[in-house]
Design a protein around this motif. Sequence first.
Motif, PDB file in Angstrom:
ATOM      1  N   LEU A   1       0.903  -1.206   0.051  1.00  0.00           N
ATOM      2  CA  LEU A   1       0.220   0.024  -0.260  1.00  0.00           C
ATOM      3  C   LEU A   1       0.673   1.556   0.228  1.00  0.00           C
ATOM      4  O   LEU A   1       0.541   2.055  -1.010  1.00  0.00           O
ATOM      5  CB  LEU A   1      -0.660  -0.127   1.538  1.00  0.00           C
ATOM      6  N   GLU A   2       2.331   1.778   1.373  1.00  0.00           N
ATOM      7  CA  GLU A   2       2.358   2.009   1.319  1.00  0.00           C
ATOM      8  C   GLU A   2       3.569   2.927  -0.846  1.00  0.00           C
ATOM      9  O   GLU A   2       3.637   3.448  -1.211  1.00  0.00           O
ATOM     10  CB  GLU A   2       4.054   2.408   1.718  1.00  0.00           C
ATOM     11  N   THR A   3       3.564   1.565  -1.619  1.00  0.00           N
ATOM     12  CA  THR A   3       4.509   1.348  -2.643  1.00  0.00           C
ATOM     13  C   THR A   3       3.235   1.915  -3.495  1.00  0.00           C
ATOM     14  O   THR A   3       3.838   2.999  -4.506  1.00  0.00           O
ATOM     15  CB  THR A   3       4.995   0.129  -3.072  1.00  0.00           C
ATOM     16  N   GLU A   4       2.082   1.300  -3.351  1.00  0.00           N
ATOM     17  CA  GLU A   4       1.187   1.838  -4.110  1.00  0.00           C
ATOM     18  C   GLU A   4       1.081   3.217  -3.957  1.00  0.00           C
ATOM     19  O   GLU A   4       0.824   4.635  -5.133  1.00  0.00           O
ATOM     20  CB  GLU A   4      -0.572   1.455  -4.279  1.00  0.00           C
ATOM     21  N   ARG A   5       0.619   4.550  -2.572  1.00  0.00           N
ATOM     22  CA  ARG A   5       0.707   5.709  -2.552  1.00  0.00           C
ATOM     23  C   ARG A   5       1.682   6.149  -3.301  1.00  0.00           C
ATOM     24  O   ARG A   5       1.662   7.158  -3.384  1.00  0.00           O
ATOM     25  CB  ARG A   5       0.281   6.071  -0.954  1.00  0.00           C
ATOM     26  N   ASP A   6       2.933   5.695  -2.747  1.00  0.00           N
ATOM     27  CA  ASP A   6       3.722   6.350  -3.379  1.00  0.00           C
ATOM     28  C   ASP A   6       3.541   6.455  -5.319  1.00  0.00           C
ATOM     29  O   ASP A   6       3.960   7.679  -5.659  1.00  0.00           O
ATOM     30  CB  ASP A   6       5.351   6.054  -3.389  1.00  0.00           C
ATOM     31  N   ARG A   7       3.409   5.453  -6.106  1.00  0.00           N
ATOM     32  CA  ARG A   7       3.365   5.521  -7.338  1.00  0.00           C
ATOM     33  C   ARG A   7       2.577   6.164  -7.772  1.00  0.00           C
ATOM     34  O   ARG A   7       2.313   7.037  -8.241  1.00  0.00           O
ATOM     35  CB  ARG A   7       3.082   4.418  -7.846  1.00  0.00           C
ATOM     36  N   MET A   8       1.060   6.804  -6.931  1.00  0.00           N
ATOM     37  CA  MET A   8       0.243   7.730  -7.400  1.00  0.00           C
ATOM     38  C   MET A   8       0.368   8.435  -6.949  1.00  0.00           C
ATOM     39  O   MET A   8       0.024   9.762  -8.242  1.00  0.00           O
ATOM     40  CB  MET A   8      -1.454   7.351  -6.212  1.00  0.00           C
ATOM     41  N   SER A   9       1.473   9.140  -6.117  1.00  0.00           N
ATOM     42  CA  SER A   9       1.583  10.592  -5.671  1.00  0.00           C
ATOM     43  C   SER A   9       2.640  10.725  -6.908  1.00  0.00           C
ATOM     44  O   SER A   9       2.752  12.425  -7.304  1.00  0.00           O
ATOM     45  CB  SER A   9       2.443  10.874  -4.422  1.00  0.00           C
TER      46      SER A   9
END
Length: 127
Positions: free
Chosen positions: A88-96
């Motif tokens: 989830l942190e990786t996905e959040r960072d990718r979205m950012s």
Amino acid sequence: MRIGELSERTDTPRRLLRYYEEQGLILPDRAANGYRDYAEYNVDRVVQIRGLLDAGLPTRIIKQILPCLDKPRAIYFPDATPEMIATLETERDRMSDRIRCLTRNRDSIEEYLGAVLDYNRAPEPVA
């Protein structure tokens, strides 16, 4: 409601709705004749799923976080593994990163469009 109505109301192909069902993202009831019967809340659920997919989340992650999205003030996730949190942190960072890129592109287009419109509004030179 039947699958056709849900498809029309969410602008989602029936085949994609069946895929969401296979993935456990939506769960219709079955009528006595075997037809799918979707509750009203599935309209918002499908729109939410499509938004998350458009944001780049895979269905396996969406399936895990959907229960949390029903009641955002009461999030309780007892089975969140360190791997899931990292994902989830990786996905959040990718979205950012995508948001920053899209914002930069939007701002460039806005600047270009403003210049084009200003040019087109400029009075013709008098000879």
